[in-house]
Design an enzyme around this catalytic site. Structure first.
Site, PDB file in Angstrom:
ATOM      1  CD  GLU A 115      -3.091   0.982   2.160  1.00 37.83           C
ATOM      2  OE1 GLU A 115      -3.624   2.155   2.649  1.00 37.83           O
ATOM      3  OE2 GLU A 115      -3.026  -0.129   2.675  1.00 37.83           O
ATOM      4  CE  LYS A 136      -9.850  -0.164   5.991  1.00 35.59           C
ATOM      5  NZ  LYS A 136      -8.976  -0.984   6.575  1.00 35.59           N
TER       6      LYS A 136
END
Length: 395
Positions: free
Chosen positions: A201, A217
């Site tokens: 990420e 997410k």
């Protein structure tokens, strides 16, 4: 873990051509009890060494005095401090700094970086979690109650586990960089501590003159059925969109007016044996943007806090039994005209006696406590497997 031999620099996002050619020039290590503003300390230290962190929009003009760049590490507690948020429970690994900035020169041909040391005997004991599955599930239920009261919309809960070890932990931590999907794979270490990262990420990077963040997410097993389920899940999409909106707002605080865009929404990508949903948000930086203001705007990362961010941090501080330490912060590389920081999910650390891992997930009203416990375990499993590979003994 004392007086360890030097190893090649392998910080996440270090330019590939530099990794075997770097020599440490100077470093700053800071811990919460030291006081002060970690964002300002990092910016001032880097600017003093010619990195130009006081104005990230200034074009690079070369490398002063052989300078290559610097590793930048921010713990979860330091990230919370930057946002004036609740710092959470005490860290389980106090030997680790909360901020580390390490400045590197390019080595000359007469002063090469030392080759990697040979791996010695390695043993890892049993993992001891800081909360039981039942306690984790109860925390999920408590977060759902807070959502029901309207205190928050989403909260990311993170658990911790530790295991004793013998040997040099850095080869094991370096194995994390080889996990599939580890965009920010690498290590950083100092006296008595070491960090290994397998994060996919992007917290924040500067790409083609734009600020970029890529929140993740939504998780499912990396099977055809898991991918279809993730794409069809209204709960996962709602959780994801909340964080995209939060990150748009965070970027807007340090962006030129009207330049924030969502370039890609809910793209499904693989990390180890999991599918994860990722979006890309970008913006033109405001004129004269410095590192300190950028860190204050983006830290802590919205995907590991929740929404609203400060309210979520309050719930996290009340529910997590130990601090997040090296996880859920930032680790990466900064150089003149260059910035690339990963968010330290899928991250492990070692102090003098213990290995530490963290894993969790976002909680919404639609969360099932048992499923959230299982998701955190699935995220931790590849990290622990990499750390225990090659053990000469393993109980």
């Amino acid at each position: 873990m004392e007086a360890l031999p030097l190893r090649r620099v392998d910080t996440p996002a270090t330019p590939a051509g530099c990794r075997g050619r770097l020599v440490e020039r100077d470093r700053l290590e800071w811990r919460l009890p030291d006081g002060g503003d970690p964002a300002a300390l990092a910016q001032d230290f880097l600017t003093a060494h010619g990195v130009g962190a006081d104005d990230l929009t200034r074009p690079a003009t070369g490398r002063p005095n052989g300078l290559c760049g610097a590793a930048l590490y921010v713990s979860a507690a330091a990230a919370a401090t930057m946002a004036a948020a609740a710092p959470g429970a005490p860290t389980p690994a106090p030997a680790l700094p909360d901020l580390a900035v390490v400045v590197y020169d390019h080595a000359t041909t007469d002063d090469p970086a030392p080759p990697p040391a040979a791996d010695g005997p390695w043993w890892v004991g049993d993992w001891t979690p800081s909360w039981t599955p039942h306690q984790h599930a109860a925390a999920v239920t408590a977060v759902r109650a807070a959502i029901g009261r309207g205190d928050v919309y989403q909260v990311n809960l993170v658990g911790h586990a530790a295991a004793p070890y013998t040997g040099d932990p850095r080869p094991a931590l370096a194995r994390l960089a080889r996990l599939p999907g580890a965009r920010y794979g690498g290590t950083l270490h100092g006296p008595g501590w070491a960090i290994g990262c397998a994060s996919p990420e992007t917290l924040v990077a500067i790409e083609a003159g734009r600020l970029v963040t890529r929140p993740i997410k939504g998780t499912r097993p990396a099977t055809a059925a898991g991918r279809a389920e993730l794409l069809a899940s209204a709960k996962e999409r709602a959780e994801h969109i909340m964080i995209v909106d939060l990150e748009r707002n965070d970027l807007a605080r340090v962006a030129a007016t009207g330049t924030v865009t969502v370039d890609e929404l809910f793209a499904v990508r693989r990390w180890c044996d999991l599918w994860q949903a990722e979006s890309t948000i970008s913006a033109a930086p405001a004129d004269g943007l410095g590192l300190a203001d950028l860190l204050r705007a983006l830290c802590p990362g919205g995907s590991v806090t929740g929404a609203p961010k400060l309210a979520a941090c309050d719930v996290i501080a009340a529910r997590e039994p130990v601090g997040r330490g090296a996880a859920m912060g930032a680790l990466g590389w900064i150089a003149p005209g260059h910035l690339d920081l990963g968010l330290t999910i899928r991250t492990a650390a070692a102090d003098g006696h213990l290995l530490h891992t963290w894993a969790g997930g976002g909680i919404t009203w639609g969360s099932d406590p048992d499923a959230e416990v299982a998701e955190a375990a699935a995220k931790a499993r590849p990290v622990r497997a990499a750390l225990t590979a090659g053990c000469t003994r393993h109980r």
